[in-house]
Design a protein around this motif. Structure first.
Motif, PDB file in Angstrom:
ATOM      1  N   VAL A  94       2.665   8.382   6.186  1.00 29.40           N
ATOM      2  CA  VAL A  94       1.443   8.325   6.809  1.00 29.40           C
ATOM      3  C   VAL A  94       0.081   8.167   6.146  1.00 29.40           C
ATOM      4  CG1 VAL A  94      -0.058   9.778   8.398  1.00 29.40           C
ATOM      5  CG2 VAL A  94       2.289   9.642   8.732  1.00 29.40           C
ATOM      6  N   GLU A  95       0.274   8.908   4.919  1.00 24.86           N
ATOM      7  CA  GLU A  95      -1.024   8.798   3.919  1.00 24.86           C
ATOM      8  C   GLU A  95      -1.018   7.478   3.470  1.00 24.86           C
ATOM      9  OE1 GLU A  95      -1.839  10.233  -0.406  1.00 24.86           O
ATOM     10  OE2 GLU A  95      -0.887  11.960   0.877  1.00 24.86           O
ATOM     11  N   GLY A  96      -0.098   6.726   3.038  1.00 24.47           N
ATOM     12  CA  GLY A  96       0.044   5.355   2.685  1.00 24.47           C
ATOM     13  C   GLY A  96      -0.559   4.359   3.601  1.00 24.47           C
ATOM     14  N   ILE A  97       0.093   4.633   5.103  1.00 25.71           N
ATOM     15  CA  ILE A  97      -0.450   3.708   6.059  1.00 25.71           C
ATOM     16  C   ILE A  97      -2.051   3.922   6.253  1.00 25.71           C
ATOM     17  CG2 ILE A  97      -0.335   3.556   8.632  1.00 25.71           C
ATOM     18  CD1 ILE A  97       2.809   4.528   8.200  1.00 25.71           C
ATOM     19  N   VAL A  98      -2.528   5.023   6.506  1.00 25.15           N
ATOM     20  CA  VAL A  98      -3.947   5.622   6.414  1.00 25.15           C
ATOM     21  C   VAL A  98      -4.777   4.527   5.497  1.00 25.15           C
ATOM     22  CG1 VAL A  98      -5.614   7.142   6.478  1.00 25.15           C
ATOM     23  CG2 VAL A  98      -3.508   7.500   7.915  1.00 25.15           C
ATOM     24  N   GLU A  99      -4.302   4.881   4.173  1.00 23.35           N
ATOM     25  CA  GLU A  99      -5.346   4.362   3.240  1.00 23.35           C
ATOM     26  C   GLU A  99      -5.087   2.853   3.198  1.00 23.35           C
ATOM     27  OE1 GLU A  99      -3.565   5.858  -0.690  1.00 23.35           O
ATOM     28  OE2 GLU A  99      -4.650   7.915  -0.172  1.00 23.35           O
ATOM     29  N   PHE A 100      -3.878   2.291   3.719  1.00 28.22           N
ATOM     30  CA  PHE A 100      -3.834   0.859   3.758  1.00 28.22           C
ATOM     31  C   PHE A 100      -4.956   0.305   4.867  1.00 28.22           C
ATOM     32  CE2 PHE A 100      -2.192  -2.868   6.310  1.00 28.22           C
ATOM     33  CZ  PHE A 100      -1.966  -3.905   5.112  1.00 28.22           C
ATOM     34  N   TYR A 101      -4.912   0.919   5.991  1.00 28.17           N
ATOM     35  CA  TYR A 101      -5.713   0.478   7.075  1.00 28.17           C
ATOM     36  C   TYR A 101      -7.145   0.806   6.878  1.00 28.17           C
ATOM     37  CZ  TYR A 101      -2.119  -1.418   9.937  1.00 28.17           C
ATOM     38  OH  TYR A 101      -0.913  -2.292  10.350  1.00 28.17           O
ATOM     39  N   LYS A 102      -7.394   1.640   5.867  1.00 27.27           N
ATOM     40  CA  LYS A 102      -8.687   2.037   5.436  1.00 27.27           C
ATOM     41  C   LYS A 102      -9.344   0.587   4.931  1.00 27.27           C
ATOM     42  CE  LYS A 102      -9.665   6.857   5.763  1.00 27.27           C
ATOM     43  NZ  LYS A 102      -9.337   8.033   4.933  1.00 27.27           N
ATOM     44  N   ARG A 103      -8.548   0.297   3.741  1.00 27.80           N
ATOM     45  CA  ARG A 103      -8.885  -0.792   3.225  1.00 27.80           C
ATOM     46  C   ARG A 103      -8.960  -2.065   4.053  1.00 27.80           C
ATOM     47  NH1 ARG A 103      -5.255  -2.144  -1.402  1.00 27.80           N
ATOM     48  NH2 ARG A 103      -3.635  -0.633  -0.634  1.00 27.80           N
ATOM     49  N   PHE A 104      -8.034  -2.281   4.848  1.00 28.10           N
ATOM     50  CA  PHE A 104      -7.752  -3.737   5.920  1.00 28.10           C
ATOM     51  C   PHE A 104      -9.125  -3.586   6.582  1.00 28.10           C
ATOM     52  CE2 PHE A 104      -6.393  -5.905   9.094  1.00 28.10           C
ATOM     53  CZ  PHE A 104      -5.359  -6.706   8.655  1.00 28.10           C
ATOM     54  N   GLY A 105      -9.727  -2.397   6.930  1.00 21.77           N
ATOM     55  CA  GLY A 105     -10.725  -2.543   7.593  1.00 21.77           C
ATOM     56  C   GLY A 105     -12.129  -2.862   6.899  1.00 21.77           C
ATOM     57  N   GLN A 106     -12.043  -3.018   5.544  1.00 21.94           N
ATOM     58  CA  GLN A 106     -13.134  -3.277   4.756  1.00 21.94           C
ATOM     59  C   GLN A 106     -13.146  -4.843   4.596  1.00 21.94           C
ATOM     60  OE1 GLN A 106     -12.390  -1.038   1.022  1.00 21.94           O
ATOM     61  NE2 GLN A 106     -12.616   0.878   2.236  1.00 21.94           N
ATOM     62  N   HIS A 107     -14.232  -5.507   5.320  1.00 21.88           N
ATOM     63  CA  HIS A 107     -14.421  -6.857   5.275  1.00 21.88           C
ATOM     64  C   HIS A 107     -15.498  -7.276   4.239  1.00 21.88           C
ATOM     65  CE1 HIS A 107     -12.047  -6.814   8.686  1.00 21.88           C
ATOM     66  NE2 HIS A 107     -12.809  -5.832   9.294  1.00 21.88           N
ATOM     67  N   SER A 108     -15.184  -8.433   3.602  1.00 26.13           N
ATOM     68  CA  SER A 108     -15.885  -8.742   2.599  1.00 26.13           C
ATOM     69  C   SER A 108     -17.143  -9.734   3.309  1.00 26.13           C
ATOM     70  CB  SER A 108     -15.228  -9.771   1.481  1.00 26.13           C
ATOM     71  OG  SER A 108     -14.327 -10.756   2.306  1.00 26.13           O
ATOM     72  N   GLY A 118       0.820  -1.430   0.048  1.00 23.06           N
ATOM     73  CA  GLY A 118      -0.047  -0.206  -0.088  1.00 23.06           C
ATOM     74  C   GLY A 118       0.969   1.289   0.010  1.00 23.06           C
ATOM     75  N   LEU A 119       2.152   1.103   0.063  1.00 26.64           N
ATOM     76  CA  LEU A 119       3.181   2.388   0.009  1.00 26.64           C
ATOM     77  C   LEU A 119       3.479   2.611  -1.362  1.00 26.64           C
ATOM     78  CD1 LEU A 119       4.782   1.058   3.305  1.00 26.64           C
ATOM     79  CD2 LEU A 119       2.868   2.854   3.072  1.00 26.64           C
TER      80      LEU A 119
END
Ligand SMILES: [Zn+2]
Ligand SMILES: [Zn+2]
Length: 127
Positions: free
Chosen positions: A111-125, A98-99
């Motif tokens: 930090v922007e890359g980390i935030v975007e990664f964890y936003k996607r990480f929190g989206q569960h299928s 994600g970076l």
């Protein structure tokens, strides 16, 4: 401190809020759990424990650059397509997804890359 993936020494990227260890070789980031919590909170995100994820004990990961114990792989996001590694001993976090394409030479870009990664990480299928 050396990169858990390729043993290259980290370079430190920091500002007044966070201190990130970055590997110039593989572009991975090592950060401690306190820094990650601060980053998530400052971006109005829930804490790491609320973002879910499942430990994958079969998957191999590197060793903690501080404790020299094996890291644990945590998978999450859509179809468990994302992963980060964590040290059960010190709580350190290793991120190498994600970076890409971020301004990796600045703390803000990382930090922007980390935030975007964890936003996607929190989206569960699963529903
Ligand atoms: Zn590396
Ligand atoms: Zn550790």
């Amino acid at each position: 401190m050396d990169c858990p993936k390729d043993g290259v020494e980290f370079e430190t990227k920091e500002d007044e809020h966070v201190s990130l260890q970055r590997c110039a070789d593989c572009a991975g980031i090592w950060l401690d759990i306190g820094d990650l919590s601060r980053i998530l909170l400052r971006h109005n995100m829930p804490g790491l424990e609320k973002l879910g994820g499942t430990a994958n004990l079969e998957e191999l990961a590197g060793q903690c650059p501080t404790c020299h114990v094996d890291l644990m792989v945590v998978q999450g996001g859509p179809h468990k397509s994302l992963r980060y590694d964590t040290c059960e001993s010190c709580g350190g976090i290793w991120l190498d997804q994600g970076l890409e394409g971020k301004k990796a030479d600045t703390v803000d870009g990382l930090v922007e890359g980390i935030v975007e990664f964890y936003k996607r990480f929190g989206q569960h299928s699963q529903h």
